[in-house]
Write a protein that holds these residues in place. Structure first.
Motif, PDB file in Angstrom:
ATOM      1  N   TYR A 186       0.821  -1.212   0.000  1.00  0.00           N
ATOM      2  CA  TYR A 186       0.000   0.000   0.000  1.00  0.00           C
ATOM      3  C   TYR A 186       0.856   1.264   0.000  1.00  0.00           C
ATOM      4  CZ  TYR A 186      -4.117  -2.881   0.574  1.00  0.00           C
ATOM      5  OH  TYR A 186      -5.117  -3.808   0.370  1.00  0.00           O
ATOM      6  N   GLY A 187       2.032   1.182   0.601  1.00  0.00           N
ATOM      7  CA  GLY A 187       2.962   2.316   0.543  1.00  0.00           C
ATOM      8  C   GLY A 187       3.402   2.593  -0.880  1.00  0.00           C
ATOM      9  N   ALA A 188       3.661   1.525  -1.630  1.00  0.00           N
ATOM     10  CA  ALA A 188       4.052   1.679  -3.041  1.00  0.00           C
ATOM     11  C   ALA A 188       2.943   2.366  -3.826  1.00  0.00           C
ATOM     12  CB  ALA A 188       4.387   0.321  -3.645  1.00  0.00           C
ATOM     13  N   ARG A 189       1.709   1.904  -3.635  1.00  0.00           N
ATOM     14  CA  ARG A 189       0.581   2.523  -4.361  1.00  0.00           C
ATOM     15  C   ARG A 189       0.452   3.997  -3.987  1.00  0.00           C
ATOM     16  NH1 ARG A 189      -3.720  -0.575  -6.645  1.00  0.00           N
ATOM     17  NH2 ARG A 189      -4.057   1.427  -7.649  1.00  0.00           N
ATOM     18  N   ALA A 211       3.203  -3.387  -6.772  1.00  0.00           N
ATOM     19  CA  ALA A 211       4.201  -2.498  -7.386  1.00  0.00           C
ATOM     20  C   ALA A 211       3.866  -2.247  -8.855  1.00  0.00           C
ATOM     21  CB  ALA A 211       5.599  -3.086  -7.245  1.00  0.00           C
ATOM     22  N   ILE A 212       3.364  -3.263  -9.545  1.00  0.00           N
ATOM     23  CA  ILE A 212       2.956  -3.079 -10.944  1.00  0.00           C
ATOM     24  C   ILE A 212       1.810  -2.070 -11.009  1.00  0.00           C
ATOM     25  CG2 ILE A 212       1.953  -4.212 -12.977  1.00  0.00           C
ATOM     26  CD1 ILE A 212       3.512  -6.781 -12.005  1.00  0.00           C
ATOM     27  N   HIS A 213       0.849  -2.204 -10.108  1.00  0.00           N
ATOM     28  CA  HIS A 213      -0.241  -1.220 -10.042  1.00  0.00           C
ATOM     29  C   HIS A 213       0.295   0.165  -9.680  1.00  0.00           C
ATOM     30  CE1 HIS A 213      -3.924  -3.523 -10.698  1.00  0.00           C
ATOM     31  NE2 HIS A 213      -3.296  -4.530 -10.124  1.00  0.00           N
ATOM     32  N   ALA A 214       1.304   0.210  -8.814  1.00  0.00           N
ATOM     33  CA  ALA A 214       1.898   1.492  -8.423  1.00  0.00           C
ATOM     34  C   ALA A 214       2.546   2.186  -9.615  1.00  0.00           C
ATOM     35  CB  ALA A 214       2.912   1.290  -7.299  1.00  0.00           C
ATOM     36  N   LEU A 215       3.107   1.400 -10.546  1.00  0.00           N
ATOM     37  CA  LEU A 215       3.642   2.005 -11.772  1.00  0.00           C
ATOM     38  C   LEU A 215       2.519   2.671 -12.560  1.00  0.00           C
ATOM     39  CD1 LEU A 215       6.242  -0.625 -13.067  1.00  0.00           C
ATOM     40  CD2 LEU A 215       6.637   1.434 -11.697  1.00  0.00           C
ATOM     41  N   GLY A 216       1.347   2.058 -12.554  1.00  0.00           N
ATOM     42  CA  GLY A 216       0.196   2.680 -13.200  1.00  0.00           C
ATOM     43  C   GLY A 216      -0.234   3.943 -12.478  1.00  0.00           C
ATOM     44  N   LEU A 247      10.707  -2.965  -7.216  1.00  0.00           N
ATOM     45  CA  LEU A 247       9.735  -3.696  -6.408  1.00  0.00           C
ATOM     46  C   LEU A 247       8.894  -4.661  -7.246  1.00  0.00           C
ATOM     47  CD1 LEU A 247       9.318  -3.486  -3.355  1.00  0.00           C
ATOM     48  CD2 LEU A 247       7.444  -1.893  -3.798  1.00  0.00           C
ATOM     49  N   THR A 248       8.783  -4.406  -8.543  1.00  0.00           N
ATOM     50  CA  THR A 248       8.004  -5.305  -9.402  1.00  0.00           C
ATOM     51  C   THR A 248       8.645  -6.683  -9.521  1.00  0.00           C
ATOM     52  OG1 THR A 248       9.056  -4.588 -11.461  1.00  0.00           O
ATOM     53  CG2 THR A 248       7.047  -3.395 -10.771  1.00  0.00           C
ATOM     54  N   GLN A 291       2.482 -10.643  -3.699  1.00  0.00           N
ATOM     55  CA  GLN A 291       1.582  -9.525  -3.418  1.00  0.00           C
ATOM     56  C   GLN A 291       2.292  -8.186  -3.589  1.00  0.00           C
ATOM     57  OE1 GLN A 291       0.059  -9.227   0.606  1.00  0.00           O
ATOM     58  NE2 GLN A 291      -1.621  -7.920  -0.038  1.00  0.00           N
ATOM     59  N   ILE A 292       3.510  -8.097  -3.122  1.00  0.00           N
ATOM     60  CA  ILE A 292       4.267  -6.845  -3.253  1.00  0.00           C
ATOM     61  C   ILE A 292       4.554  -6.562  -4.718  1.00  0.00           C
ATOM     62  CG2 ILE A 292       6.501  -5.759  -2.783  1.00  0.00           C
ATOM     63  CD1 ILE A 292       6.406  -7.093  -0.021  1.00  0.00           C
TER      64      ILE A 292
END
Length: 145
Positions: free
Chosen positions: A11-14, A54-59, A42-43, A49-50
């Motif tokens: 969640y921190g990454a997002r 992390a992939i979503h965080a790139l988005g 992180l991807t 899960q992380i």
């Protein structure tokens, strides 16, 4: 890593991706650069899960930086993780995120395993009763190609 720590990192990454995007990514800002580099690294995390978050965080971060696009394309073209979920893979998620950021770029990857994995996930989620309009839109786009 305990589940609580995994969730904190995920969640921190997002959150970091969202915050830097809202501010506007500045390649001259060392903090922005370090955050984007961290999200990209992180991807590849050994915890599924992380890596997925992390992939979503790139988005959430978006383009720029160009390295986000490059990493998503690497994930799409790369191998399937041994621990991927049966419902959705990390490379399928990378395709989904790339398509959300720029469909014209994602169109180049329509014939990949990543796109087929995302399409299978769409079918699964919609059969399970999801009414998310974005999923229906993606399905129409992918089936039309």
């Amino acid at each position: 890593m305990p589940p609580t720590q995994e969730r904190l990192v995920a969640y921190g990454a997002r959150s970091l991706g969202t915050i830097v995007h809202a501010i506007g990514f500045d390649n001259e800002d060392d903090l922005h650069k370090r955050i984007s580099d961290w999200l990209i690294r992180l991807t590849s995390n050994r915890h599924l899960q992380i890596a997925g978050f992390a992939i979503h965080a790139l988005g959430d971060l978006g383009f720029p930086p160009h390295a986000v696009q490059q990493r998503l394309e690497e994930l799409i073209a790369g191998p399937k993780r041994m621990d991927d979920l049966s419902t959705i893979t990390c490379r399928g998620t990378a395709f989904r995120i790339l398509a959300a950021l720029d469909r014209s770029i994602a169109t180049q990857y329509i014939d990949t395993l990543a796109a087929r994995e995302y399409l299978a996930a769409l079918d699964h989620w919609l059969a399970a009763g999801s009414d998310d309009p974005k999923l229906h839109d993606d399905l129409r786009w992918l089936r039309a190609e």
